[in-house]
Design a protein around this motif. Structure first.
Motif, short mmCIF file in Angstrom:
data_model
loop_
_atom_site.label_atom_id
_atom_site.label_comp_id
_atom_site.label_asym_id
_atom_site.label_seq_id
_atom_site.Cartn_x
_atom_site.Cartn_y
_atom_site.Cartn_z
N ARG A 1 0.83 -1.21 0.00
CA ARG A 1 0.00 0.00 0.00
C ARG A 1 0.87 1.26 0.00
O ARG A 1 0.67 2.18 0.80
N MET A 2 1.81 1.30 -0.93
CA MET A 2 2.74 2.42 -1.04
C MET A 2 2.50 3.18 -2.33
O MET A 2 1.92 2.65 -3.29
N GLY A 3 2.99 4.43 -2.38
CA GLY A 3 2.90 5.22 -3.59
C GLY A 3 1.48 5.41 -4.05
O GLY A 3 0.60 5.80 -3.27
N GLU A 4 1.22 5.10 -5.32
CA GLU A 4 -0.13 5.28 -5.87
C GLU A 4 -1.13 4.29 -5.30
O GLU A 4 -2.34 4.44 -5.50
N HIS A 5 -0.63 3.28 -4.60
CA HIS A 5 -1.52 2.27 -4.00
C HIS A 5 -1.87 2.61 -2.54
O HIS A 5 -2.57 1.84 -1.88
N ALA A 6 -1.37 3.74 -2.05
CA ALA A 6 -1.69 4.14 -0.69
C ALA A 6 -3.18 4.45 -0.57
O ALA A 6 -3.81 4.91 -1.52
N ARG A 7 -3.74 4.22 0.61
CA ARG A 7 -5.15 4.45 0.86
C ARG A 7 -5.33 5.76 1.62
O ARG A 7 -4.37 6.31 2.17
N PRO A 8 -6.54 6.27 1.69
CA PRO A 8 -6.77 7.53 2.41
C PRO A 8 -6.29 7.50 3.85
O PRO A 8 -5.83 8.51 4.39
N GLU A 9 -6.41 6.34 4.50
CA GLU A 9 -6.01 6.24 5.90
C GLU A 9 -4.52 5.89 6.07
O GLU A 9 -4.03 5.78 7.20
N SER A 10 -3.80 5.69 4.97
CA SER A 10 -2.38 5.34 5.04
C SER A 10 -1.57 6.50 5.60
O SER A 10 -1.93 7.67 5.43
N ALA B 1 3.84 7.15 3.37
CA ALA B 1 3.68 5.92 2.59
C ALA B 1 3.26 6.22 1.17
O ALA B 1 3.57 5.48 0.24
N GLY B 2 2.54 7.33 0.97
CA GLY B 2 2.07 7.68 -0.36
C GLY B 2 3.01 8.55 -1.15
O GLY B 2 2.71 8.91 -2.29
N ARG B 3 4.13 8.92 -0.55
CA ARG B 3 5.09 9.77 -1.25
C ARG B 3 6.27 8.94 -1.74
O ARG B 3 6.64 7.93 -1.13
N GLY B 4 6.90 9.39 -2.79
CA GLY B 4 8.09 8.71 -3.28
C GLY B 4 9.34 9.30 -2.66
O GLY B 4 9.29 10.10 -1.73
N GLY B 5 10.49 8.90 -3.18
CA GLY B 5 11.75 9.47 -2.74
C GLY B 5 12.20 8.98 -1.37
O GLY B 5 11.79 7.93 -0.89
N TRP B 6 13.07 9.80 -0.75
CA TRP B 6 13.71 9.39 0.49
C TRP B 6 12.73 9.24 1.66
O TRP B 6 12.93 8.40 2.53
N ARG B 7 11.66 10.04 1.65
CA ARG B 7 10.69 9.93 2.74
C ARG B 7 10.02 8.56 2.77
O ARG B 7 9.89 7.94 3.83
N GLN B 8 9.58 8.12 1.60
CA GLN B 8 8.96 6.81 1.53
C GLN B 8 9.96 5.70 1.87
O GLN B 8 9.64 4.77 2.61
N ALA B 9 11.19 5.82 1.33
CA ALA B 9 12.22 4.81 1.60
C ALA B 9 12.56 4.75 3.09
O ALA B 9 12.73 3.66 3.65
N LEU B 10 12.63 5.91 3.73
CA LEU B 10 12.94 5.94 5.15
C LEU B 10 11.80 5.37 5.98
O LEU B 10 12.01 4.54 6.87
N TYR B 11 10.57 5.79 5.66
CA TYR B 11 9.43 5.32 6.44
C TYR B 11 9.21 3.82 6.25
O TYR B 11 8.81 3.11 7.18
N ALA B 12 9.49 3.31 5.05
CA ALA B 12 9.30 1.90 4.76
C ALA B 12 10.24 1.00 5.56
O ALA B 12 10.01 -0.21 5.67
#
Length: 234
Positions: A114-123, A127-138
């Motif tokens: 449920r990352m990137g374009e597959h993130a949900r409203p409650e995510s 989780a819905g952003r790309g780049g270093w933020r998503q990589a760090l949070y993941a």
């Protein structure tokens, strides 16, 4: 009446919804206090045998002896969770609820996570952003556990050398420096005796949960689940 209908309901909801953390957090404080009392008594017995002045409870709580006993256990627990969190990305155990399903080894796809374009409203936002933020949070859970392990292991080494040098001085022997203590048998004995117990506990949990059940526990498969069912929690 709905759960949000009154203050009393909300208070019950808070304790109910956070009971796992609150119960274990409270138990931690009780056990830590018990360790402090028992350690204080044992430490003063050793001082009495050496003919030295005994410490008050407050002085003992500020001592390196108490600190090293606490931190050596903390670092082994954080190491256990760090290795388990990262290890279970790739490592599997057929039939265990502690393992992912056998076809899901690896970091999985963005759709599954449920990352990137597959993130949900409650995510979570990152989780819905790309780049270093998503990589760090993941990887944030394992990263924080690794940092806590390293910090507590560093604290163990600092308090350990202080406690070791105090003992050396009581025995009229030369104290050692921090670098020498890191290579000493005392430091590695303290570390390894905790690590082996944590690794054994994880291995035992992984394999015993294949065949044994605990009704109502999320750490167990449903009582009627097949032994071969993998990644299924109660």
């Amino acid at each position: 009446m709905s759960p949000a209908g009154g203050g009393r309901g909300r208070r019950r909801g808070f304790w109910h919804d956070n009971s796992l953390t609150l119960a274990f957090g409270s138990a931690f404080l009780v056990v830590l206090a018990g360790q402090a009392l028992a350690g204080h008594a044992e430490f003063n017995e050793a001082l009495a045998v050496d003919g030295l002045q005994q410490l008050s409870l407050g002085e003992y709580l500020m001592s390196s002896d108490f600190a090293v006993d606490v931190t050596e256990n903390w670092q082994s627990e954080f190491l256990q969770f760090f290795l388990y969190i990262f290890g279970t990305v790739w490592l599997l155990q057929r039939g265990s609820p502690e393992s992912k399903e056998l076809h899901k080894a690896g970091p999985e796809s963005e759709r599954e996570q449920r990352m990137g374009e597959h993130a949900r409203p409650e995510s979570p936002r990152w989780a819905g952003r790309g780049g270093w933020r998503q990589a760090l949070y993941a990887r944030s859970l394992g990263t924080v556990m690794a940092c806590l392990f390293l910090l507590s292991w560093l604290a163990q080494s600092i308090t350990g050398v202080a406690a070791y040098d105090e003992q050396q001085l009581r025995q009229l022997e030369e104290p050692v420096g921090w670098g020498a203590y890191l290579a000493s048998a005392d430091f590695w004995n303290r570390s390894l005796q905790n690590w082996q117990s944590e690794l054994l506990a994880v291995a035992a949990m992984a394999i015993l949960s294949v065949y044994l059940r605990q009704r109502g526990s999320p750490e167990s498969k449903p009582v009627g689940a097949a032994h071969s069912a993998t990644g299924v929690e109660g």
